[in-house]
Design a protein around this motif. Structure first.
Motif, short mmCIF file in Angstrom:
data_model
loop_
_atom_site.label_atom_id
_atom_site.label_comp_id
_atom_site.label_asym_id
_atom_site.label_seq_id
_atom_site.Cartn_x
_atom_site.Cartn_y
_atom_site.Cartn_z
N TYR A 79 -8.09 -19.53 26.54
CA TYR A 79 -7.28 -19.76 25.55
C TYR A 79 -5.82 -19.02 25.56
N ILE A 80 -5.16 -18.56 24.73
CA ILE A 80 -4.38 -17.94 25.12
C ILE A 80 -3.68 -17.31 23.83
N GLU A 81 -3.93 -16.40 23.81
CA GLU A 81 -3.06 -15.04 21.93
C GLU A 81 -1.78 -14.71 22.57
N PHE A 82 -1.23 -15.08 20.92
CA PHE A 82 -0.04 -14.45 20.95
C PHE A 82 0.39 -13.74 19.34
N THR A 83 0.99 -12.55 19.69
CA THR A 83 0.95 -11.88 18.28
C THR A 83 1.30 -10.82 18.64
N ALA A 84 2.24 -9.92 17.53
CA ALA A 84 3.71 -8.93 17.67
C ALA A 84 2.64 -8.07 17.01
N VAL A 103 -7.15 -11.87 30.82
CA VAL A 103 -7.44 -12.36 32.16
C VAL A 103 -6.08 -11.95 32.73
N LEU A 104 -4.82 -11.39 31.70
CA LEU A 104 -3.96 -11.09 32.04
C LEU A 104 -2.89 -11.25 30.55
N SER A 105 -2.40 -9.54 30.83
CA SER A 105 -1.59 -9.04 29.91
C SER A 105 -0.80 -9.29 29.99
N PHE A 139 6.67 -6.39 30.83
CA PHE A 139 5.60 -5.38 31.73
C PHE A 139 3.55 -6.56 31.94
N ILE A 140 3.47 -7.54 32.88
CA ILE A 140 2.70 -7.65 32.64
C ILE A 140 1.46 -7.36 34.03
N PHE A 141 0.46 -7.36 33.41
CA PHE A 141 -0.62 -7.12 34.63
C PHE A 141 -2.41 -7.50 34.57
N SER A 142 -3.00 -8.06 35.61
CA SER A 142 -4.55 -8.70 34.97
C SER A 142 -5.11 -7.12 35.40
N ARG A 143 -6.00 -7.12 33.98
CA ARG A 143 -7.04 -5.69 34.06
C ARG A 143 -8.29 -5.82 35.03
N ILE A 164 2.71 -9.78 22.42
CA ILE A 164 1.52 -9.85 23.03
C ILE A 164 0.55 -10.43 23.59
N PHE A 165 0.82 -11.28 24.43
CA PHE A 165 1.08 -12.31 25.01
C PHE A 165 -0.43 -12.37 26.18
N THR A 166 -1.66 -12.18 25.69
CA THR A 166 -2.79 -12.70 27.19
C THR A 166 -3.26 -14.09 27.78
N LEU A 167 -3.74 -13.78 28.21
CA LEU A 167 -4.79 -15.19 28.65
C LEU A 167 -6.07 -14.73 28.66
#
Length: 191
Positions: A79-84, A103-105, A139-143, A164-167
């Protein structure tokens, strides 16, 4: 030579102009933004229709970035989350590693024009480097367990607004195996 603590990607102008303006306007006109305490922080949630529109529009960009940064985690996406996140002008968030479910931040700088970016560190939480602040910069990285240390703070002048947009995943055991390796996973399960 600059030592890069971990693999990441920076994308300027992540959102299309209209989407960026709409996101910024919604946040800046919210009570959450207007009432933030100088050292406070809050999570702002968008209405479902707008949030789903943005997720649908930009999810492939996130998936493509994950394929580039850590293709072994593609199968983990659930799933995907999208918040501020809105933080007061004096807020500081300590060095941390993201939750295993991420999975991806992706952190996208929204407002103001100038502020402090995100700090990244090596495995020992040293060698601080800043991912500089620029509106609409992602700024994007995979934990990676015990490797993707980062922190952030406001500049003591302005509140700081980010998306904050996360997979994310629900497959915790598989995520641990990818991050730590099967042997370490089994050793920790036995303990």
């Amino acid at each position: 030579m600059i030592n890069i603590p971990f693999k990441y990607k920076v994308i300027d102008n992540f959102f299309e102009d209209k989407d960026f303006k709409d996101i910024r306007d919604i946040i800046l006109n919210s009570d959450d933004y207007k009432n933030i305490k100088s050292d406070g922080a809050t999570i702002f949630k968008f209405d479902d229709k707008f949030k789903l529109y943005l997720i649908e529009k930009y999810k492939q960009k996130l998936i493509d970035t994950l394929k580039e940064l850590n293709p072994s985690k593609i199968s983990l996406i659930d799933y995907i989350e999208f918040t501020a996140t809105i933080t007061g002008k004096d807020h500081t968030y300590p060095i941390h590693n993201d939750q295993i479910t991420k999975v991806l931040s992706t952190v996208i700088y929204i407002n103001p024009l100038n502020n402090t970016g995100t700090f990244i560190y090596d495995d020992n939480k040293n060698n601080q480097q800043e991912i500089g602040w620029k509106e609409n910069r992602a700024f994007i990285f995979s934990r990676k367990d015990k490797s993707t240390w980062h922190s952030y703070k406001s500049d003591n002048l302005n509140s700081r607004c980010t998306i904050i947009f996360t997979l994310r995943t629900n497959k915790i055991n598989k995520a641990y195996i990818i991050d730590r390796g099967l042997l370490m996973f089994l050793i920790n399960k036995i303990r």
